[in-house]
Design a protein around this motif. Structure first.
Motif, PDB file in Angstrom:
ATOM      1  N   ASN A  42       1.587  18.919  -9.263  1.00 23.47           N
ATOM      2  CA  ASN A  42       0.252  18.636  -9.778  1.00 23.47           C
ATOM      3  C   ASN A  42      -0.192  17.253  -9.337  1.00 23.47           C
ATOM      4  O   ASN A  42       0.447  16.251  -9.666  1.00 23.47           O
ATOM      5  N   GLU A  43      -1.299  17.205  -8.572  1.00 27.56           N
ATOM      6  CA  GLU A  43      -1.838  15.919  -8.152  1.00 27.56           C
ATOM      7  C   GLU A  43      -2.554  15.274  -9.332  1.00 27.56           C
ATOM      8  O   GLU A  43      -3.384  15.910  -9.987  1.00 27.56           O
ATOM      9  N   ILE A  44      -2.228  14.017  -9.588  1.00 30.45           N
ATOM     10  CA  ILE A  44      -2.872  13.273 -10.671  1.00 30.45           C
ATOM     11  C   ILE A  44      -3.923  12.382 -10.024  1.00 30.45           C
ATOM     12  O   ILE A  44      -3.613  11.492  -9.236  1.00 30.45           O
ATOM     13  N   GLU A  45      -5.185  12.650 -10.357  1.00 26.08           N
ATOM     14  CA  GLU A  45      -6.298  11.911  -9.773  1.00 26.08           C
ATOM     15  C   GLU A  45      -6.779  10.829 -10.727  1.00 26.08           C
ATOM     16  O   GLU A  45      -6.685  10.973 -11.950  1.00 26.08           O
ATOM     17  N   SER A  46      -7.319   9.783 -10.150  1.00 27.76           N
ATOM     18  CA  SER A  46      -7.827   8.670 -10.933  1.00 27.76           C
ATOM     19  C   SER A  46      -9.137   9.056 -11.616  1.00 27.76           C
ATOM     20  O   SER A  46      -9.996   9.696 -11.013  1.00 27.76           O
ATOM     21  N   GLU A  47      -9.272   8.656 -12.861  1.00 26.04           N
ATOM     22  CA  GLU A  47     -10.523   8.873 -13.596  1.00 26.04           C
ATOM     23  C   GLU A  47     -11.336   7.594 -13.669  1.00 26.04           C
ATOM     24  O   GLU A  47     -12.413   7.570 -14.260  1.00 26.04           O
ATOM     25  N   VAL A  48     -10.794   6.504 -13.077  1.00 21.59           N
ATOM     26  CA  VAL A  48     -11.475   5.210 -13.093  1.00 21.59           C
ATOM     27  C   VAL A  48     -11.423   4.578 -11.708  1.00 21.59           C
ATOM     28  O   VAL A  48     -10.586   4.917 -10.886  1.00 21.59           O
ATOM     29  N   SER A  49     -12.339   3.647 -11.471  1.00 23.31           N
ATOM     30  CA  SER A  49     -12.308   2.849 -10.248  1.00 23.31           C
ATOM     31  C   SER A  49     -11.704   1.501 -10.585  1.00 23.31           C
ATOM     32  O   SER A  49     -11.824   1.021 -11.713  1.00 23.31           O
ATOM     33  N   GLY A  50     -11.074   0.892  -9.610  1.00 20.35           N
ATOM     34  CA  GLY A  50     -10.500  -0.426  -9.850  1.00 20.35           C
ATOM     35  C   GLY A  50      -9.401  -0.734  -8.860  1.00 20.35           C
ATOM     36  O   GLY A  50      -9.382  -0.208  -7.748  1.00 20.35           O
ATOM     37  N   LYS A  51      -8.479  -1.592  -9.302  1.00 22.15           N
ATOM     38  CA  LYS A  51      -7.373  -2.012  -8.453  1.00 22.15           C
ATOM     39  C   LYS A  51      -6.063  -1.774  -9.203  1.00 22.15           C
ATOM     40  O   LYS A  51      -5.954  -2.101 -10.387  1.00 22.15           O
ATOM     41  N   ILE A  52      -5.070  -1.200  -8.509  1.00 25.72           N
ATOM     42  CA  ILE A  52      -3.765  -0.952  -9.114  1.00 25.72           C
ATOM     43  C   ILE A  52      -3.090  -2.305  -9.368  1.00 25.72           C
ATOM     44  O   ILE A  52      -2.903  -3.093  -8.443  1.00 25.72           O
TER      45      ILE A  52
END
Length: 159
Positions: free
Chosen positions: A126-136
Motif C-alpha cells: 500500500n502506497e502511503i501518500e502525503s496529505e500535506v505539503s512541506g519538507k520532511i
C-alpha cells in the motif's frame, strides 16, 4: 507458577538480552525465545495433563514504556510539525524495491499526493501518500520494520 511469574520471567529475559531460556519444574516446562523482532514464545506444558499447550505472550509492555519516555520531551520541540501516521498495520518500506532509491529523504520538499513510503499488509503493498505539503524533517521508523495503526512515520514542516 502463575501467569504473573511467567510475565516477570519474560520481562527479565527481554532485558537480559538472552536469546533463549528454558525452565523446567515437576509440573511445568517453559521455553522463552527472543528474536530480532523481540517476539517471545512461552510454552507451558503440564507433565501429567496435555502433551503440549502453547501460550503466547507479547513483551510489548516494556517496549512502549521505553519509547514513550523519550518521546514526551521531543513532542514539545516537534509541536510545530505535522506528523504523518500509519493508516494500517504492516511492514514499513522506504523504497519501492531494494534496488530503487528512497521515496523521500530528510530535507526533501513534498506535495500533496506524493508517495512517502509503502506499507505491506497481508502481501499487499500500500502506497502511503502525503496529505500535506512541506519538507520532511524526520523519518521516525526504520526501513523494513513493523508498524502499528496510527504510529507516527514522518515529521513534516508545513511552512
Amino acid at each position: 507458577m502463575d501467569l504473573k511469574d511467567i510475565q516477570n520471567l519474560i520481562k527479565f529475559v527481554a532485558k537480559s538480552g538472552a536469546s533463549e531460556v528454558k525452565l523446567e519444574t515437576e509440573d511445568v516446562k517453559i521455553t522463552i525465545k527472543t528474536g530480532s523482532e523481540e517476539t517471545t514464545i512461552v510454552q507451558q506444558m503440564p507433565m501429567a495433563q496435555m502433551p503440549q499447550m502453547p501460550m503466547q505472550a507479547a513483551p510489548s509492555a516494556p517496549a512502549p514504556v521505553a519509547t514513550e519516555a523519550p518521546a514526551a520531551p521531543a513532542a514539545d520541540d516537534n509541536s510545530k510539525y505535522i506528523t504523518v501516521k500509519s493508516p494500517i498495520i504492516g511492514t514499513f518500506y522506504r523504497k519501492p524495491s531494494p534496488d530503487k532509491p528512497l521515496f523521500v529523504e530528510v530535507g526533501q520538499s513534498i506535495a500533496v499526493g506524493d508517495v512517502l513510503c509503502i506499507i505491506e499488509a497481508m502481501k499487499l503493498f500500500n502506497e502511503i501518500e502525503s496529505e500535506v505539503s512541506g519538507k520532511i524533517v524526520k523519518v521516525l521508523v526504520d526501513d523494513s520494520s513493523p508498524v502499528e495503526f496510527d504510529q507516527p512515520l514522518f515529521l513534516v514542516d508545513p511552512s
